[in-house]
Motif scaffolding. Sequence first.
Motif, mmCIF file in Angstrom:
data_model
loop_
_atom_site.group_PDB
_atom_site.id
_atom_site.type_symbol
_atom_site.label_atom_id
_atom_site.label_comp_id
_atom_site.label_asym_id
_atom_site.label_seq_id
_atom_site.Cartn_x
_atom_site.Cartn_y
_atom_site.Cartn_z
ATOM 1 N N HIS A 1 -7.021 -2.875 -0.165
ATOM 2 C CA HIS A 1 -7.355 -2.509 1.045
ATOM 3 C C HIS A 1 -8.652 -2.946 1.450
ATOM 4 O O HIS A 1 -9.578 -2.287 1.080
ATOM 5 N N GLU A 2 -8.874 -3.968 2.399
ATOM 6 C CA GLU A 2 -10.097 -4.445 2.645
ATOM 7 C C GLU A 2 -10.479 -4.214 4.283
ATOM 8 O O GLU A 2 -11.688 -4.125 4.785
ATOM 9 N N SER A 3 -9.566 -4.144 4.949
ATOM 10 C CA SER A 3 -9.685 -4.269 6.390
ATOM 11 C C SER A 3 -8.265 -3.828 6.986
ATOM 12 O O SER A 3 -7.386 -3.627 6.690
ATOM 13 N N VAL A 4 -8.413 -3.445 8.289
ATOM 14 C CA VAL A 4 -7.302 -3.078 9.160
ATOM 15 C C VAL A 4 -7.003 -4.032 9.958
ATOM 16 O O VAL A 4 -5.810 -3.828 10.774
ATOM 17 N N ARG A 5 -7.323 -5.319 9.924
ATOM 18 C CA ARG A 5 -6.728 -6.586 10.701
ATOM 19 C C ARG A 5 -5.631 -7.140 9.781
ATOM 20 O O ARG A 5 -5.808 -7.624 8.783
ATOM 21 N N VAL A 6 -4.499 -7.512 10.904
ATOM 22 C CA VAL A 6 -3.498 -8.070 10.124
ATOM 23 C C VAL A 6 -3.800 -9.425 9.957
ATOM 24 O O VAL A 6 -3.202 -9.841 8.552
ATOM 25 N N ALA A 7 -4.653 -10.090 10.530
ATOM 26 C CA ALA A 7 -5.093 -11.539 9.922
ATOM 27 C C ALA A 7 -5.714 -11.493 8.791
ATOM 28 O O ALA A 7 -5.538 -12.457 7.920
ATOM 29 N N ASP A 8 -6.465 -10.251 8.580
ATOM 30 C CA ASP A 8 -7.229 -10.544 7.266
ATOM 31 C C ASP A 8 -6.359 -10.237 6.136
ATOM 32 O O ASP A 8 -6.469 -10.857 5.156
ATOM 33 N N HIS A 9 -5.226 -9.653 6.351
ATOM 34 C CA HIS A 9 -4.259 -9.107 5.178
ATOM 35 C C HIS A 9 -3.538 -10.503 4.863
ATOM 36 O O HIS A 9 -3.493 -10.677 3.725
ATOM 37 N N ALA A 10 -3.193 -11.441 5.736
ATOM 38 C CA ALA A 10 -2.476 -12.502 5.448
ATOM 39 C C ALA A 10 -3.412 -13.496 4.802
ATOM 40 O O ALA A 10 -3.218 -14.081 3.669
ATOM 41 N N ALA A 11 -4.779 -13.676 5.128
ATOM 42 C CA ALA A 11 -5.710 -14.321 4.524
ATOM 43 C C ALA A 11 -6.001 -13.973 3.006
ATOM 44 O O ALA A 11 -6.061 -14.534 2.106
ATOM 45 N N LEU A 12 -5.985 -12.419 3.062
ATOM 46 C CA LEU A 12 -6.366 -11.897 1.439
ATOM 47 C C LEU A 12 -5.191 -12.439 0.572
ATOM 48 O O LEU A 12 -5.266 -12.513 -0.562
ATOM 49 N N ILE B 1 5.450 -9.102 -12.691
ATOM 50 C CA ILE B 1 4.583 -9.059 -11.589
ATOM 51 C C ILE B 1 4.592 -10.221 -10.694
ATOM 52 O O ILE B 1 4.928 -10.346 -9.530
ATOM 53 N N GLY B 2 4.847 -11.398 -11.461
ATOM 54 C CA GLY B 2 5.263 -12.717 -10.358
ATOM 55 C C GLY B 2 6.668 -12.918 -10.210
ATOM 56 O O GLY B 2 6.864 -14.030 -9.746
ATOM 57 N N SER B 3 7.398 -11.912 -10.513
ATOM 58 C CA SER B 3 9.137 -12.216 -10.281
ATOM 59 C C SER B 3 9.244 -12.872 -8.675
ATOM 60 O O SER B 3 8.317 -12.183 -7.829
ATOM 61 N N GLY B 4 9.985 -13.615 -8.502
ATOM 62 C CA GLY B 4 10.227 -14.006 -7.135
ATOM 63 C C GLY B 4 9.321 -15.052 -6.726
ATOM 64 O O GLY B 4 9.363 -15.616 -5.417
ATOM 65 N N GLY B 5 8.248 -15.295 -7.409
ATOM 66 C CA GLY B 5 7.417 -16.399 -6.967
ATOM 67 C C GLY B 5 6.080 -16.077 -6.673
ATOM 68 O O GLY B 5 5.332 -16.661 -5.847
ATOM 69 N N ASN B 6 6.005 -14.688 -6.053
ATOM 70 C CA ASN B 6 4.801 -14.261 -5.450
ATOM 71 C C ASN B 6 4.675 -12.667 -5.980
ATOM 72 O O ASN B 6 5.243 -11.718 -5.748
ATOM 73 N N PRO B 7 3.293 -12.459 -6.336
ATOM 74 C CA PRO B 7 2.750 -11.244 -6.858
ATOM 75 C C PRO B 7 2.631 -10.172 -5.696
ATOM 76 O O PRO B 7 2.230 -9.186 -6.129
ATOM 77 N N VAL B 8 2.246 -10.755 -4.359
ATOM 78 C CA VAL B 8 1.877 -10.043 -3.568
ATOM 79 C C VAL B 8 3.025 -9.725 -2.355
ATOM 80 O O VAL B 8 3.688 -10.439 -1.924
ATOM 81 N N ILE B 9 2.846 -8.153 -1.763
ATOM 82 C CA ILE B 9 3.504 -8.040 -0.746
ATOM 83 C C ILE B 9 2.366 -7.279 0.313
ATOM 84 O O ILE B 9 1.627 -6.262 0.092
ATOM 85 N N ILE B 10 2.755 -7.907 1.450
ATOM 86 C CA ILE B 10 1.779 -7.364 2.463
ATOM 87 C C ILE B 10 2.382 -6.169 3.399
ATOM 88 O O ILE B 10 3.724 -6.289 3.692
ATOM 89 N N VAL B 11 1.637 -5.131 3.544
ATOM 90 C CA VAL B 11 2.168 -3.984 4.225
ATOM 91 C C VAL B 11 1.486 -3.518 5.290
ATOM 92 O O VAL B 11 0.290 -2.995 5.474
#
Length: 979
Positions: free
Chosen positions: A510-521, A581-591
């Motif tokens: 959790h670094e920012s409230v900006r949606v664009a920042d979430h995608a980049a992170l 953690i890496g199942s499905g090819g991606n360890p990240v979920i954007i919320v």
Amino acid sequence: MTDHLLNLHTDALGAMRRGPKGFSRLAAGLSETDDGHETDLGVFQARILEGDAGLTTLWSRALCQWDAALTADWSSAPPCSDERRADAYARLGFGADLAKSLDAAAPVDKGPQPVVISESNQAWYTRDKAVSRAFYWPAYENLLRTKGWSEPAITSLGEAAHNVVERLSDPARVEAYGARGLVVGYVQSGKTANFTGVIAKAVDAGYRLVIVLGGTLNLLRGQTQRRLDMELIGQENILGGADPTDLDALVGVDYQDDEDWPGKFVSHGSRPSHLGAFDLERLTTKDKDYQSLERGIRALDIEKVEKSLPLYHPANLHPAAARIMVVKKNKAVLTKLVNDLKKIGPILGEIPALIIDDESDQASVNTTDPSKWEEGKETRSAINTLVCQLLGLMPRAQYIGYTATPFANVFVDPDDSADLFPRDFLVSLPRPVGYMGVEDFHDLDSDLPASERTVANSREAAHVRGIDTSTGDRLLEAIDAFVLAGAMKLYRSAKGVPDGPFRHHTMLVHESVRVADHAALAARIKGLWDSSYMSSESHFRLAALFESDYMPVCSARSDGLPVPGSYEELRSHVSRARQLIGSGGNPVIIVNGANEKDYAQPGLDFDRTPNVWKILVGGTKLSRGFTVEGLSVTYYRRKTQQADTLMQMGRWFGFRPGYRDLVRLYIGREEPYGKDKSLDLYEAFEAICQDEEAFRSELTQYAQMIDGEPQLTPRRVLPLVSQHLGLVKPTARNKMFNAELTEIRSPGRPIEPAAYPREPAKIQANAKRWKPLLHVFGAARQTLDLPPDETSPLTRTFEAALAAVPHDSLVSVLRQLEWEGDNHFEPHLNYLSKLNGELAKVDDWLLVAPQTTPNRRIEASVLGSAPTSLVRRSRQLDKAAFGRISGMEHRRWAESLIEEAGSGNESVRARALGVSSRTGIVLVYPVVEASKDAALLAAVTDGTADPKRVIMAFTVVPPTTANDSTRRLLRYQAKRSGI
């Protein structure tokens, strides 16, 4: 084989609903035999000593309930005390040996208890009434036992729920009344469990419509609906009585693909109405929020047994089914509900209803500015308008707000009768056993120098990893920690540790409230994952972190859980953790996102997804209400200027069974926070925690009844909220229109003002005002002893200079002092000024100037005084206030001495120091505002302290006798629209 002894004890305790009574006589009347074996207390004791599970559980339950009852007409002793337990044994007629055996089997739970601030209420919800119609509460109680809750924990929850329900209006009351209340918990501390218990007890008592306002997202609403369906409503009510194993009956049921259905959903054995109870009918489901009533208005047209009597008459009330719905705090949804209720007609005025408002400080509070209202016309925000309309349509509706950040709720104008101010009661829940909160990540009470803190004696050293971007942002290290924590969970599961808490394993970024920042992170994290974990070289990096971080922390704090002796022992589990953690090819979920569909991701459904092992990246939507299951590592750098928002962002708070030692918080430490740039994000949390705990402490102190009447009521709580915050306010500006401070009496308790001036000229002026009392620095120094107490089994000592001064001399100095911002010391000064005989008589004060340890001591003269030890302190979070002034051991020493002197049996050390029951103590500190010792040296020239830099700070501890015969501690002044 029938256990006649267990049955007899069950019957005997069943006859003691109002409290303990003579056991032997009662048992003799209930016994089915004449040989006396069943009533022999020796036989009973022997069974307890043998560890008989049935009898031990039965008596643990009864003793815990008697211990915890807030009020007991059979004992004047306080709840959860040895005295209350002794009274119970005396009434039971149990001797010392049997009492000792029961104490060993069921010790008195002396942990914190719920604090209740309440108006005087009508006594209708008696223990007998609570038991006589109990159906859903016992079912919920038993479910908690199957989930592993201890008897004291269940009793604590039950008592807290009882304390709430008894402050609602009697559902069978002829005159309609709608109570308003607030329940304050901790962030992610089990508030849902508490209001589930309240609902269970309330519907058992006769409430027939329950509306739960469950967050602002379907995701959150669905979580709450599922909890209530699983733990309260149950299989039979969900299915309408159909067989839960009948596949045809499951068509359309919202849990047919839920792996916990039906096994973990409570079962009542049959349809409750077939068992002599009443059914619960759902008007919402897991996947469907409130719609315009699909079955028409008749869904709320509750059938009467006696047509000529109102619904709230007991003859109609108790056979009727109760309706329950969980709805979002959404304008469209609530508008549908309000419009449907308007169509129902007169019967609506007869329905005892209960509204539970989860996260009640979010959306529900009116945030319009009263100064901008048109004359004679109130303006309300949308959700506040609709909730108030709900209450207006149902004169028998009770409103209970639940929150962990209560400031917005207590700032509501008490004179706005249509609003949601908790006018009838406020309940502060205790910190639950096993909970990890702010204090588990901060060393709030530690006097240890930073150089002496280790992972064993420092919570910060164990769990917190500061981010300083000048040396790198540590994001890869945080991900490594996440992998290692997952491997440790798998290792412990393989070693036989129950893996229920390990089902999900998550990391929050959790670094920012900006949606664009979430995608980049998220893209950056995915890149780090792909480049850093695809080769065997990653094992070298992980092994180094395991050796330097996880092994020492786990060795010191695992509390008996298995810990591998080397990384090699963990290596196979690391590989499996990486796969998960890496199942499905991606360890990240954007919320994130503005639409509900943005949150309808399988990876966010912790209920239906078997294992969520992912890194969640998001902003605001992750900062309130949403429970991140299995959260082990948090990477947090976002700032805010509102204290309640900051606290709600603390998703790392919660219950971490089996992996407390694995929890890590990576948090910004270098980024300055506030105008003076002296605090960082981590320290901001610490400051907010201290303010919040101060508020809870105030409630606890003033909850005591005086002559059967409350000395503090909800209308008078508002002024106790600290408002000397600078950059970070207790809540949003548009929720703070009605707040003002009050007056306080503090016999035997420390008064520690902290908002000292910042301007050098004012600092010097205050120092000069202290000059008549600075002779204390030249007084003979003594070594003072702090006897062993609950904080340490050892006697501790410190050196101090002491001098006695008359009461008037002290008050004369204190009256002249200046303060930064609002004068928060004035309420205390008004009290101290009256200790010249007007309120109580204090003869003199013992001034105590503690000295730092010799190896760290920096001495200087202040305005010509004898040399004395300077101390350094730092202000909080751009506040005028310092975090603390007095040393913890100095304060404990003063409090213990004051208590001894006021006990009527003055101790040897009190007499030796000239401290009587009419003597107070003042701890005096020449403070230099600084974060490091080097700054102390900079404030001294040729042995003289710069008076423009030395803040004369102090802590006052009045005698315990410093109050009048009423024993009241508060006098009130509050800003009110009705004045």
